[in-house]
Design an enzyme around this catalytic site. Structure first.
Site, PDB file in Angstrom:
ATOM      1  N   HIS A  13      -9.702   1.470  -0.404  1.00  0.00           N
ATOM      2  CA  HIS A  13      -9.581   2.158   0.888  1.00  0.00           C
ATOM      3  C   HIS A  13     -10.962   2.119   1.539  1.00  0.00           C
ATOM      4  O   HIS A  13     -11.952   2.534   0.922  1.00  0.00           O
ATOM      5  CB  HIS A  13      -9.209   3.630   0.711  1.00  0.00           C
ATOM      6  CG  HIS A  13      -7.792   3.900   0.283  1.00  0.00           C
ATOM      7  ND1 HIS A  13      -7.337   3.626  -0.965  1.00  0.00           N
ATOM      8  CD2 HIS A  13      -6.752   4.456   0.968  1.00  0.00           C
ATOM      9  CE1 HIS A  13      -6.057   4.001  -1.049  1.00  0.00           C
ATOM     10  NE2 HIS A  13      -5.672   4.504   0.104  1.00  0.00           N
ATOM     11  N   HIS A  32       0.864  -1.199   0.000  1.00  0.00           N
ATOM     12  CA  HIS A  32       0.000   0.000   0.000  1.00  0.00           C
ATOM     13  C   HIS A  32       0.891   1.236   0.000  1.00  0.00           C
ATOM     14  O   HIS A  32       1.327   1.717   1.056  1.00  0.00           O
ATOM     15  CB  HIS A  32      -0.941  -0.001   1.208  1.00  0.00           C
ATOM     16  CG  HIS A  32      -1.982   1.081   1.134  1.00  0.00           C
ATOM     17  ND1 HIS A  32      -3.335   0.839   1.151  1.00  0.00           N
ATOM     18  CD2 HIS A  32      -1.871   2.431   1.017  1.00  0.00           C
ATOM     19  CE1 HIS A  32      -3.994   1.976   1.049  1.00  0.00           C
ATOM     20  NE2 HIS A  32      -3.131   2.965   0.980  1.00  0.00           N
ATOM     21  N   ASP A  45      -5.900   3.731  -9.291  1.00  0.00           N
ATOM     22  CA  ASP A  45      -6.804   4.176  -8.235  1.00  0.00           C
ATOM     23  C   ASP A  45      -7.683   5.311  -8.745  1.00  0.00           C
ATOM     24  O   ASP A  45      -7.224   6.211  -9.459  1.00  0.00           O
ATOM     25  CB  ASP A  45      -5.929   4.674  -7.066  1.00  0.00           C
ATOM     26  CG  ASP A  45      -6.713   5.306  -5.936  1.00  0.00           C
ATOM     27  OD1 ASP A  45      -6.988   4.596  -4.955  1.00  0.00           O
ATOM     28  OD2 ASP A  45      -7.033   6.506  -6.028  1.00  0.00           O
ATOM     29  N   GLU A  71     -11.025   3.769   6.849  1.00  0.00           N
ATOM     30  CA  GLU A  71      -9.884   4.625   7.236  1.00  0.00           C
ATOM     31  C   GLU A  71     -10.441   5.778   8.079  1.00  0.00           C
ATOM     32  O   GLU A  71     -10.080   5.938   9.237  1.00  0.00           O
ATOM     33  CB  GLU A  71      -9.166   5.160   5.988  1.00  0.00           C
ATOM     34  CG  GLU A  71      -7.985   6.080   6.322  1.00  0.00           C
ATOM     35  CD  GLU A  71      -7.344   6.706   5.075  1.00  0.00           C
ATOM     36  OE1 GLU A  71      -8.011   6.750   4.020  1.00  0.00           O
ATOM     37  OE2 GLU A  71      -6.182   7.162   5.178  1.00  0.00           O
ATOM     38  N   HIS A 128       1.397   4.898  -2.317  1.00  0.00           N
ATOM     39  CA  HIS A 128       0.996   5.805  -3.405  1.00  0.00           C
ATOM     40  C   HIS A 128       2.230   6.471  -3.999  1.00  0.00           C
ATOM     41  O   HIS A 128       2.993   7.123  -3.269  1.00  0.00           O
ATOM     42  CB  HIS A 128       0.054   6.882  -2.880  1.00  0.00           C
ATOM     43  CG  HIS A 128      -1.233   6.332  -2.326  1.00  0.00           C
ATOM     44  ND1 HIS A 128      -2.374   6.234  -3.079  1.00  0.00           N
ATOM     45  CD2 HIS A 128      -1.548   5.825  -1.110  1.00  0.00           C
ATOM     46  CE1 HIS A 128      -3.348   5.719  -2.344  1.00  0.00           C
ATOM     47  NE2 HIS A 128      -2.868   5.457  -1.135  1.00  0.00           N
ATOM     48  N   ASP A 172       1.812   3.934   2.930  1.00  0.00           N
ATOM     49  CA  ASP A 172       0.789   4.793   2.337  1.00  0.00           C
ATOM     50  C   ASP A 172       1.419   5.930   1.522  1.00  0.00           C
ATOM     51  O   ASP A 172       1.514   5.830   0.303  1.00  0.00           O
ATOM     52  CB  ASP A 172      -0.151   5.333   3.422  1.00  0.00           C
ATOM     53  CG  ASP A 172      -1.516   5.734   2.895  1.00  0.00           C
ATOM     54  OD1 ASP A 172      -1.836   5.380   1.745  1.00  0.00           O
ATOM     55  OD2 ASP A 172      -2.268   6.381   3.656  1.00  0.00           O
ATOM     56  N   ARG A 225       3.177  16.797 -14.372  1.00  0.00           N
ATOM     57  CA  ARG A 225       2.489  17.180 -15.614  1.00  0.00           C
ATOM     58  C   ARG A 225       2.941  16.394 -16.824  1.00  0.00           C
ATOM     59  O   ARG A 225       2.181  16.266 -17.789  1.00  0.00           O
ATOM     60  CB  ARG A 225       2.683  18.680 -15.860  1.00  0.00           C
ATOM     61  CG  ARG A 225       2.129  19.502 -14.691  1.00  0.00           C
ATOM     62  CD  ARG A 225       2.201  20.997 -14.913  1.00  0.00           C
ATOM     63  NE  ARG A 225       1.902  21.696 -13.666  1.00  0.00           N
ATOM     64  CZ  ARG A 225       1.971  23.006 -13.505  1.00  0.00           C
ATOM     65  NH1 ARG A 225       2.317  23.787 -14.517  1.00  0.00           N
ATOM     66  NH2 ARG A 225       1.686  23.549 -12.338  1.00  0.00           N
TER      67      ARG A 225
HETATM   68  N1  ADE Z   1      -4.605   8.754  -1.391  1.00  0.00           N
HETATM   69  C1  ADE Z   1      -3.346   8.721  -0.952  1.00  0.00           C
HETATM   70  N2  ADE Z   1      -3.310   8.364   0.346  1.00  0.00           N
HETATM   71  C2  ADE Z   1      -4.590   8.167   0.732  1.00  0.00           C
HETATM   72  C3  ADE Z   1      -5.216   7.825   1.945  1.00  0.00           C
HETATM   73  N3  ADE Z   1      -4.513   7.577   3.059  1.00  0.00           N
HETATM   74  N4  ADE Z   1      -6.550   7.742   1.969  1.00  0.00           N
HETATM   75  C4  ADE Z   1      -7.271   7.985   0.880  1.00  0.00           C
HETATM   76  N5  ADE Z   1      -6.734   8.317  -0.287  1.00  0.00           N
HETATM   77  C5  ADE Z   1      -5.405   8.418  -0.359  1.00  0.00           C
HETATM   78 ZN    ZN Z   2      -3.696   4.910   0.691  1.00  0.00          ZN
END
Ligand code: ADE
Ligand code: ZN
Length: 346
Positions: free
Chosen positions: A196, A19, A137, A199, A21, A285, A71
């Site tokens: 997700h 997980h 995503d 959370e 990003h 994350d 970009r």
């Molecule tokens: N995009 C990046 N990190 C996230 C998170 N913790 N929750 C939701 N969307 C995200």
């Molecule tokens: Zn996330």
């Protein structure tokens, strides 16, 4: 064994991170460099300040802001190369990277061209011993049409290493039923499903992600700690929670779910999930935004009281939950177990 002995050993073990990003991994200095490429002058201190958001909406604002400097394909290649170097330095041998594809589409970017640059960066990482697969995503708040378009891109680029479709962003913006057509499209193309949920949202959001969207892994899912029946069901069904403790502190998710007094890493429910037999994949994350890395998250697990063999089991679970062909998973697991045995952890 104390925390630093445990993290010393974890540093040596081959690891997986599931997980993560891409856009949350931009170091402040790199954000400055990207902004300058596009004629905007910012400072590392400003980036760091924005990354220290007070709450979840503030976090989403910071994410939106930093992604505004992405970009061109070469911008994506730069941040990918930097992320992959940091992962390799931590002995991460396999990573699933989430790409905020719906953000690219919303800005009318050429997803095909930028993803081609990312696939090349993944090829360079692979040559250095780090295998990368991708999760596309969609941001929930962008709605059902954006989700469908993101799922179409995921399906189109599946032959280039996209293995799953997921949803992130503002969990409270849209219910799961609205996303069902996008998940069905992705599934029909052979993609796996993650989401997700739980959370900042309630336990019911986790149930909907599993039942309505078919999610096999849940991003965060910390709300499950409020619902023992749900925890038991997730354990029985083998649904993995992708747990990112520092993220939950920094986005305000811990405080939102469990009250202001629970806004501390030592109150994170990771250990209670582990002790209850849930599958957990420890992750970062958005590591640059939260000033963390995977080793630091294992340090949090040690501080929460997991013993060295338990930490080894935790690290092994990420390979179990990886979206890999079975023979590849087994070879990673064999390699992991051999090393863990050499350290006396198994
Ligand atoms: N995009 C990046 N990190 C996230 C998170 N913790 N929750 C939701 N969307 C995200
Ligand atoms: Zn996330």
């Amino acid at each position: 064994m104390n925390e630093s002995e445990i993290t010393g050993i974890v540093a040596e073990l081959p690891k997986a991170e599931l997980h993560l990003h891409l856009e949350g991994s931009i170091a402040p200095e790199t954000a400055v460099q990207l902004a300058r490429r596009h004629g905007v002058e910012i400072t590392p201190a400003e980036v760091a300040r924005r990354y220290r958001s007070p709450d979840f909406p503030g976090f989403l604002d910071a994410y939106k802001w930093v992604t505004s400097f992405l970009r061109e394909p070469q911008d994506y290649a730069l941040i990918a190369d930097e992320l992959f170097a940091r992962l390799a330095a931590q002995n991460v041998v396999y990573a699933e990277i989430t790409l905020s594809t719906s953000v690219m589409l919303r800005r009318n970017q050429d997803v095909g061209a930028s993803f081609a640059a990312l696939a090349q960066a993944a090829g360079r990482a692979n040559a250095a011993g780090l295998r990368i697969q991708w999760i596309f995503d969609t941001a929930r708040q962008f709605g059902p049409e954006a989700a469908l378009e993101t799922a179409r891109w995921a399906a189109r680029l599946a032959p280039q290493g996209v293995v799953a479709f997921g949803v992130g962003g503002d969990e409270l913006a849209l219910s799961a039923a609205n996303l069902r057509p996008a998940y069905e499209l992705a599934r029909a193309a052979g993609l796996r499903a993650v989401a997700h949920a739980g959370e900042i949202g309630p336990p019911q959001a986790i149930r909907e992600a599993v039942d309505t969207l078919g999610a096999e892994r849940i991003g965060h899912g910390i709300a499950a700690a409020l619902d023992p029946a749900l925890m038991d069901r997730l354990a029985a069904d083998g649904v993995t929670l992708e747990i990112c403790p520092t993220s939950n502190l920094r986005t305000g998710a811990l405080a939102r779910q469990f009250g202001p007094e629970a806004a501390r890493l030592d109150r994170h429910p990771l250990k209670s999930f582990f002790d209850r037999g849930l599958r957990v994949a420890l992750s970062t994350d958005d590591p640059a935004m939260f000033e963390t890395d995977l080793l630091a998250e294992y340090g949090v697990a040690a501080r929460l009281g997991l013993t060295a063999p338990e930490i080894a089991h935790l690290a092994e679970m990420s390979f179990h939950a990886a979206l890999l062909p079975e023979p590849d998973r087994q070879s990673y697991l064999a390699r992991f177990r051999k090393q863990a045995r050499e350290f006396g952890l198994l």
